[in-house]
Design a protein around this motif. Structure first.
Motif, mmCIF file in Angstrom:
data_model
loop_
_atom_site.group_PDB
_atom_site.id
_atom_site.type_symbol
_atom_site.label_atom_id
_atom_site.label_comp_id
_atom_site.label_asym_id
_atom_site.label_seq_id
_atom_site.Cartn_x
_atom_site.Cartn_y
_atom_site.Cartn_z
ATOM 1 N N PHE A 82 7.606 3.693 -8.458
ATOM 2 C CA PHE A 82 8.007 2.427 -7.140
ATOM 3 C C PHE A 82 9.450 2.094 -7.466
ATOM 4 O O PHE A 82 10.049 1.671 -6.350
ATOM 5 N N PHE A 83 10.147 2.525 -8.376
ATOM 6 C CA PHE A 83 11.591 2.093 -8.451
ATOM 7 C C PHE A 83 12.383 3.341 -7.723
ATOM 8 O O PHE A 83 13.634 3.261 -7.599
ATOM 9 N N SER A 84 11.705 4.498 -7.303
ATOM 10 C CA SER A 84 12.406 5.636 -6.937
ATOM 11 C C SER A 84 12.847 5.293 -5.577
ATOM 12 O O SER A 84 12.079 4.869 -4.655
ATOM 13 N N LYS A 85 13.902 6.197 -5.214
ATOM 14 C CA LYS A 85 14.328 5.958 -3.606
ATOM 15 C C LYS A 85 13.758 6.683 -2.777
ATOM 16 O O LYS A 85 13.559 6.372 -1.333
ATOM 17 N N GLU A 86 12.869 7.740 -3.431
ATOM 18 C CA GLU A 86 11.752 8.240 -2.304
ATOM 19 C C GLU A 86 10.507 7.607 -1.995
ATOM 20 O O GLU A 86 9.735 7.800 -1.200
ATOM 21 N N TYR A 87 10.262 6.377 -3.047
ATOM 22 C CA TYR A 87 9.106 5.533 -2.648
ATOM 23 C C TYR A 87 9.291 4.965 -1.253
ATOM 24 O O TYR A 87 10.200 4.391 -0.940
ATOM 25 N N PRO A 88 8.246 5.131 -0.644
ATOM 26 C CA PRO A 88 8.258 4.458 0.880
ATOM 27 C C PRO A 88 8.551 3.011 0.841
ATOM 28 O O PRO A 88 7.818 2.396 0.406
ATOM 29 N N PRO A 89 9.574 2.579 1.680
ATOM 30 C CA PRO A 89 10.090 1.315 1.760
ATOM 31 C C PRO A 89 8.885 0.331 2.375
ATOM 32 O O PRO A 89 8.977 -0.759 1.554
ATOM 33 N N GLY A 90 8.103 0.634 3.144
ATOM 34 C CA GLY A 90 6.960 -0.287 3.817
ATOM 35 C C GLY A 90 6.057 -0.575 2.709
ATOM 36 O O GLY A 90 5.435 -1.676 2.723
ATOM 37 N N LEU A 91 5.762 0.356 1.912
ATOM 38 C CA LEU A 91 4.600 0.184 0.646
ATOM 39 C C LEU A 91 5.285 -0.686 -0.248
ATOM 40 O O LEU A 91 4.502 -1.493 -0.681
ATOM 41 N N ALA A 92 6.557 -0.618 -0.569
ATOM 42 C CA ALA A 92 7.070 -1.480 -1.592
ATOM 43 C C ALA A 92 7.187 -3.028 -1.214
ATOM 44 O O ALA A 92 7.035 -3.537 -2.210
ATOM 45 N N GLY A 109 8.553 8.839 5.984
ATOM 46 C CA GLY A 109 9.883 8.233 6.075
ATOM 47 C C GLY A 109 10.000 6.945 6.915
ATOM 48 O O GLY A 109 9.254 6.093 6.939
ATOM 49 N N ASP A 110 11.113 6.578 7.367
ATOM 50 C CA ASP A 110 11.421 5.340 8.278
ATOM 51 C C ASP A 110 10.720 5.581 9.803
ATOM 52 O O ASP A 110 11.030 4.370 10.453
ATOM 53 N N LYS A 111 10.117 6.592 10.085
ATOM 54 C CA LYS A 111 9.649 6.907 11.430
ATOM 55 C C LYS A 111 8.589 5.883 11.622
ATOM 56 O O LYS A 111 8.206 5.088 10.856
ATOM 57 N N LYS A 112 8.281 5.944 13.022
ATOM 58 C CA LYS A 112 7.036 5.230 13.536
ATOM 59 C C LYS A 112 5.852 5.557 12.869
ATOM 60 O O LYS A 112 5.602 6.571 12.910
ATOM 61 N N LYS A 113 4.805 4.623 12.484
ATOM 62 C CA LYS A 113 3.647 5.155 11.611
ATOM 63 C C LYS A 113 2.635 4.237 12.226
ATOM 64 O O LYS A 113 2.622 3.072 11.995
ATOM 65 N N ALA A 114 1.421 4.907 12.508
ATOM 66 C CA ALA A 114 0.349 4.268 12.663
ATOM 67 C C ALA A 114 -0.945 4.726 11.984
ATOM 68 O O ALA A 114 -1.147 5.728 11.880
#
Length: 295
Positions: A82-92, A109-114
């Motif tokens: 969870f503390f890694s920079k690769e961890y998905p930001p929305g999930l955190a 990544g930071d793209k649009k996701k559905a």
């Protein structure tokens, strides 16, 4: 990182408690080398969690952990805490994020996701509209998240790939366990098209029934919008929708015919406030993924 990998595998301790342990002690290594008497005094752990921690410290040596961790990497599996920079930001940002993810391929990544989810035993109606929604969304640059299950999930992910998009599958097993096995082609294609296979469960974990409700919060947590295509009144798809609402995600549902069992869940969601989506453009407009929004 091998000690964080070790910590992630302790089933008796919740993800939030694992995060707190690491915040208090600074690293997985420090937790691994805690004296047994000190474990007894950790106030925020219940007795079962303390015993689980004690047991885990005795089960594997540092050398065994290293061998296991590097073997996992050799098989193309990445470990992302969870503390890694690769961890998905929305999930955190969700209330109960997984302590770590195991990934084959890439992370969203930071793209649009559905997310597109629905019944395993879907109808022709559901299958048709799943393809239409997935193709239009993927063509608009939206990554499709789902669980790679039979029915709606797998249909949506395959359609997204066919439209030239990316997809990400969240499994209720280890990422090295393709479930259902019939979807091995989809599993491989998701990775080859630049997407990924994700799980909070360690490699080798079988697809146990109790794992699937847990993984549903990750499907919604990775997404900005969740579309339920077909669902009975009690189904895993509605668990995903409930998780999405708790996480502040936008929930859409495909309207169905009154009296149709596979539409009961979707129609109830709409009654409870989900946005009725009878065409994919509604999602694009509502999420402002088109640059405009109809009034």
């Amino acid at each position: 990182m091998i000690y964080e990998y070790w910590l992630a595998g302790i089933k008796e301790i919740t993800d939030l408690k694992k995060q707190k342990l690491r915040e208090v002690y600074g690293s997985g290594k420090a937790i691994y080398y805690i004296e047994e008497t000190e474990i007894t005094g950790i106030e925020f752990l219940i007795e079962e969690e303390k015993e689980g921690l004690k047991k885990a410290r005795k089960e594997k040596t540092k050398e065994q952990l290293k061998e296991e961790f590097y073997k996992m990497q050799e098989h193309g599996i990445e470990f992302i805490p969870f503390f890694s920079k690769e961890y998905p930001p929305g999930l955190a940002e969700i209330p109960d994020p997984p302590f770590a993810l195991f990934v084959k391929g890439t992370c969203p990544g930071d793209k649009k996701k559905a997310a597109i989810v629905g019944a395993r035993g879907c109808s022709g109606y559901g299958e048709h509209y799943t393809r239409e929604f997935a193709e239009v969304l993927a063509a608009a640059g939206v990554d499709i998240i789902s669980g790679m299950a039979k029915g709606i999930d797998g249909t949506g992910q395959r359609a997204a790939l066919n439209a030239g998009g990316k997809s990400y599958a969240v499994l209720g097993s280890g990422v090295d366990v393709c479930y259902p096995r019939d979807h091995i082609g989809l599993y491989m294609d998701i990775i080859e098209h630049g997407g990924g296979i994700l799980s909070e469960f360690p490699p080798g974990t079988p697809p146990l029934a109790m794992n699937f409700p847990m993984r549903n919060r990750i499907i919604s947590g990775l997404s900005q919008a969740v579309l339920v295509v077909e669902a009975k009144e009690k189904s895993g798809s509605l668990i995903t929708a409930d998780a999405a609402l708790e996480q502040g995600r936008t929930v859409f549902a495909l309207p169905g015919r009154a009296g149709d069992l596979l539409s009961e869940g979707c129609n109830r969601l709409i009654y409870q406030g989900a946005i009725p989506a009878w065409k994919p453009e509604i999602i694009l407009e509502e999420m402002e993924w088109t640059g405009k929004k109809e009034i």
